[in-house]
Design a protein around this motif. Structure first.
Motif, PDB file in Angstrom:
ATOM      1  N   ARG A  42       2.196 163.682 -10.736  1.00 17.27           N
ATOM      2  CA  ARG A  42       2.354 162.274 -11.102  1.00 17.27           C
ATOM      3  C   ARG A  42       2.640 161.371  -9.901  1.00 17.27           C
ATOM      4  O   ARG A  42       2.938 160.200 -10.069  1.00 17.27           O
ATOM      5  CB  ARG A  42       3.477 162.130 -12.121  1.00 17.27           C
ATOM      6  N   ILE A  43       2.540 161.902  -8.723  1.00 19.47           N
ATOM      7  CA  ILE A  43       2.885 161.126  -7.535  1.00 19.47           C
ATOM      8  C   ILE A  43       1.629 160.540  -6.906  1.00 19.47           C
ATOM      9  O   ILE A  43       0.713 161.266  -6.514  1.00 19.47           O
ATOM     10  CB  ILE A  43       3.629 162.002  -6.512  1.00 19.47           C
ATOM     11  N   GLY A  44       1.587 159.235  -6.815  1.00 16.04           N
ATOM     12  CA  GLY A  44       0.449 158.565  -6.221  1.00 16.04           C
ATOM     13  C   GLY A  44       0.602 158.449  -4.711  1.00 16.04           C
ATOM     14  O   GLY A  44       1.700 158.337  -4.179  1.00 16.04           O
ATOM     15  N   ALA A  45      -0.519 158.469  -4.003  1.00 18.90           N
ATOM     16  CA  ALA A  45      -0.513 158.337  -2.547  1.00 18.90           C
ATOM     17  C   ALA A  45      -1.930 158.058  -2.071  1.00 18.90           C
ATOM     18  O   ALA A  45      -2.909 158.345  -2.777  1.00 18.90           O
ATOM     19  CB  ALA A  45       0.015 159.610  -1.881  1.00 18.90           C
ATOM     20  N   GLY A  46      -2.028 157.509  -0.870  1.00 14.53           N
ATOM     21  CA  GLY A  46      -3.348 157.267  -0.305  1.00 14.53           C
ATOM     22  C   GLY A  46      -4.060 158.558   0.056  1.00 14.53           C
ATOM     23  O   GLY A  46      -5.289 158.634   0.025  1.00 14.53           O
ATOM     24  N   LEU A  92     -11.601 165.066   1.821  1.00 13.35           N
ATOM     25  CA  LEU A  92     -12.459 165.278   0.647  1.00 13.35           C
ATOM     26  C   LEU A  92     -11.995 164.367  -0.482  1.00 13.35           C
ATOM     27  O   LEU A  92     -10.836 163.941  -0.505  1.00 13.35           O
ATOM     28  CB  LEU A  92     -12.373 166.730   0.173  1.00 13.35           C
ATOM     29  N   PRO A  93     -12.859 164.077  -1.444  1.00 13.24           N
ATOM     30  CA  PRO A  93     -12.410 163.331  -2.623  1.00 13.24           C
ATOM     31  C   PRO A  93     -11.320 164.099  -3.356  1.00 13.24           C
ATOM     32  O   PRO A  93     -11.287 165.335  -3.334  1.00 13.24           O
ATOM     33  CB  PRO A  93     -13.682 163.228  -3.468  1.00 13.24           C
ATOM     34  N   ALA A  94     -10.441 163.384  -4.001  1.00 20.83           N
ATOM     35  CA  ALA A  94      -9.329 164.020  -4.707  1.00 20.83           C
ATOM     36  C   ALA A  94      -9.822 164.762  -5.948  1.00 20.83           C
ATOM     37  O   ALA A  94     -10.916 164.527  -6.448  1.00 20.83           O
ATOM     38  CB  ALA A  94      -8.298 162.978  -5.097  1.00 20.83           C
ATOM     39  N   VAL A  95      -8.970 165.678  -6.422  1.00 21.29           N
ATOM     40  CA  VAL A  95      -9.271 166.442  -7.641  1.00 21.29           C
ATOM     41  C   VAL A  95      -8.436 165.905  -8.792  1.00 21.29           C
ATOM     42  O   VAL A  95      -7.578 165.038  -8.623  1.00 21.29           O
ATOM     43  CB  VAL A  95      -8.983 167.945  -7.415  1.00 21.29           C
ATOM     44  N   LYS A 121      -2.782 162.319  -8.223  1.00 20.71           N
ATOM     45  CA  LYS A 121      -3.045 160.882  -8.226  1.00 20.71           C
ATOM     46  C   LYS A 121      -3.355 160.371  -6.823  1.00 20.71           C
ATOM     47  O   LYS A 121      -3.545 159.162  -6.643  1.00 20.71           O
ATOM     48  CB  LYS A 121      -1.861 160.130  -8.819  1.00 20.71           C
ATOM     49  N   ALA A 122      -3.384 161.267  -5.860  1.00 21.39           N
ATOM     50  CA  ALA A 122      -3.760 160.860  -4.502  1.00 21.39           C
ATOM     51  C   ALA A 122      -5.220 160.446  -4.464  1.00 21.39           C
ATOM     52  O   ALA A 122      -6.052 160.955  -5.234  1.00 21.39           O
ATOM     53  CB  ALA A 122      -3.518 162.007  -3.526  1.00 21.39           C
ATOM     54  N   ALA A 126       5.990 158.416   4.020  1.00 15.15           N
ATOM     55  CA  ALA A 126       5.603 159.822   3.874  1.00 15.15           C
ATOM     56  C   ALA A 126       6.479 160.470   2.828  1.00 15.15           C
ATOM     57  O   ALA A 126       7.709 160.302   2.820  1.00 15.15           O
ATOM     58  CB  ALA A 126       5.740 160.558   5.200  1.00 15.15           C
ATOM     59  N   ILE A 127       5.839 161.233   1.955  1.00 18.31           N
ATOM     60  CA  ILE A 127       6.545 161.972   0.910  1.00 18.31           C
ATOM     61  C   ILE A 127       6.287 163.449   1.145  1.00 18.31           C
ATOM     62  O   ILE A 127       5.134 163.876   1.249  1.00 18.31           O
ATOM     63  CB  ILE A 127       6.045 161.562  -0.493  1.00 18.31           C
TER      64      ILE A 127
END
Length: 504
Positions: free
Chosen positions: A18-22, A69-72, A76-77, A157-158
């Protein structure tokens, strides 16, 4: 001059769905049978799919490799970034390998505002290493650009870690942030143009930047230096219109039981003086003040960490120019304290200003005395561009090397051969400023040793750290190390101070 970014470091558990990031950074090791994805936060199915794709995507796991690579679906990255950890088995990964991989990814992901790191970080030590790498990698230098770079360094940074509930993690993240800020500030000072950073402005920068720190700063101007007999600084700085300075920085916590003195070479530009250097690559001689910058920022970090040890820094600042008032080959100068030196080569100037600092520092009878300097080209001949040479009292020398190894900085202990001492004898003065060319790094240290004081007839424990190669990187960036100023040895000095303050 110092434009350190505001980097936010936080940690979460390895449940990152559930953690979003660039970007989400994943680690890949270069195994004997091919690349291996390690510490995957995904389900077994997604992990297997990614693992099966590595070779086809030419992902090898080599150090400094970063493949996007594109995220999976399970994150949510916005993208995945596979960072090479080098040739390790997952069980034998070193903290430095993690530090470099995190720093390399951070450096290459410039322009991404928030990054989630899912590198192997099962323990507090591993999580700390990842945090340090991030803090060291998040850097750029824009002070002299009319328009700053469009891609900014990482701002947040997380770190996903199984040690997220460890009570020591908050302190570890704070320490990483402080170390990173100190190293980045050191790089800023080294990278600033020499027409902007010179003895007077360097001294003013020290005063201005520590106003909110528990530090006392005293600046000795040219009148004070001349009156008190600081002949090394006055002699080296005599050819420049920008006059020398000595800056004393004092950190004196209430419960300190030991006193560490640090002396830093601060030649803000080195032409070689009358013994002028070749024109090729002389622009890099703006880095000849890296030792002073290192000492300065190390003490700032020690104060921010509230280490229970008294630390006094002496920044020996001068500009070595071939002006009408410059020291000539054959001149004799008197170092602070009265010892005389025949100057046979004005390009061996660093040891002259350092001699002033060593005598001044010795007068306060510290428990240990360390000097840091970009002192000799011979250091690079002997140890290359990334390894500092450490000389002096064998016990303190070895302690500095141990601290460097702990911090992840390369350093190597070198001897002070007794046969080198006669080579710096002078026919007209107490000493000459150059001697045996072979082993020149050690000859310079033998010279400095002559200015280390005694307490009750016993020599003060002293170590000399020559960072001529490690302080300035003119090659390609690597790991958390950028081009130009590196901030070398800040972490070593902090680690040593931590060890001294904890020892009974």
């Amino acid at each position: 001059m110092i434009n350190s970014i505001d980097l936010k470091l936080t940690a979460v558990s390895t449940d990152i769905k559930r953690i979003g990031a660039g970007a989400l950074v994943l680690g890949v090791v270069k195994g004997t049978d091919g690349p291996v994805l390690v510490a995957s936060p995904f389900s077994a199915k997604v992990t297997d799919t990614l693992q099966d794709s590595l070779a086809a995507l030419n992902i090898t796991g080599a150090a400094d490799e970063l493949v996007r690579l594109p995220a999976v679906a399970e994150t949510k990255a916005q993208l995945l970034a596979f960072a090479g950890l080098g040739s390790f088995e997952e069980s034998t990964l070193t903290e430095e390998a993690l530090r470099r991989a995190a720093g390399s990814a951070t450096r290459q992901l410039k322009g991404v505002s928030t990054v989630l790191f899912a590198l192997p970080a099962a323990t507090l030590e591993q999580a700390s290493a990842v945090a340090e790498g991030i803090a060291l990698g998040a850097y750029s230098f824009n002070s002299h650009r009319s328009t700053p770079e469009t891609k900014s360094p990482l701002g947040e940074a997380i770190i996903a870690t199984a040690a997220s509930a460890d009570k020591g993690l908050t302190a570890a993240l704070k320490r990483a942030a402080i170390l990173g800020r100190a190293v980045r500030a050191t790089r800023d000072l080294v990278n600033v143009a020499p027409n902007v950073l010179y003895p007077e402005t360097f001294a003013q920068e020290v005063k201005d930047s520590v106003k909110n720190q528990p530090l006392k700063v005293t600046v000795f101007d040219e009148k004070k230096l001349d009156k008190d007999g600081y002949g090394g600084l006055m002699g080296v700085g005599g050819g420049s219109v920008r006059k020398p300075r000595m800056v004393k920085i004092e950190y004196t916590p209430a419960k300190a039981t030991k006193h560490l003195a640090l002396v830093g070479k601060g030649i803000t530009f080195d032409t070689g003086g009358i013994s002028i250097k070749p024109a090729a690559n002389m622009h890099a001689m703006k880095c000849d003040m890296a030792g002073a910058a290192t000492v300065f920022q190390s003490i700032v970090a020690m104060a921010e960490l509230a280490l229970p040890i008294k630390v006094t820094g002496w920044l020996c600042l001068a500009e070595n120019m071939p002006g009408g008032g410059a020291t000539r080959p054959g001149d004799v100068i008197s170092i602070f304290g009265g010892k005389t030196v025949e100057v046979l080569n004005t390009d061996a100037e660093g040891r002259l200003v350092m001699a002033d600092g060593l005598v001044a520092a010795s007068a306060e009878k510290p428990d240990a005395l360390i000097d840091v300097a970009t002192l000799t080209g011979a250091q690079m001949v002997a140890l290359g561009l990334r390894t500092a040479g450490v000389m002096g009292d064998s016990v303190l020398r070895d302690a500095v090397v141990t601290a460097a190894n702990k911090a992840g900085e390369a350093a190597w202990g070198m001897p002070l051969p007794e046969e080198l001492r006669p080579s710096i004898d002078s026919q007209v003065a107490d000493l000459a400023n150059i001697g045996e060319r072979m082993g020149g790094m050690m000859t310079a240290a033998v010279f400095l040793n002559e200015f280390v004081g005694e307490v009750n007839g016993t020599k003060i424990p002293w170590a000399h750290v020559d960072i001529a190669g490690p302080a300035f990187n003119e090659q390609a960036p690597y790991g958390y190390t950028h081009k130009n100023g590196t901030g070398s040895s800040v972490r070593t000095l902090v680690a040593l101070a931590e060890e001294m303050s904890s020892a009974r």
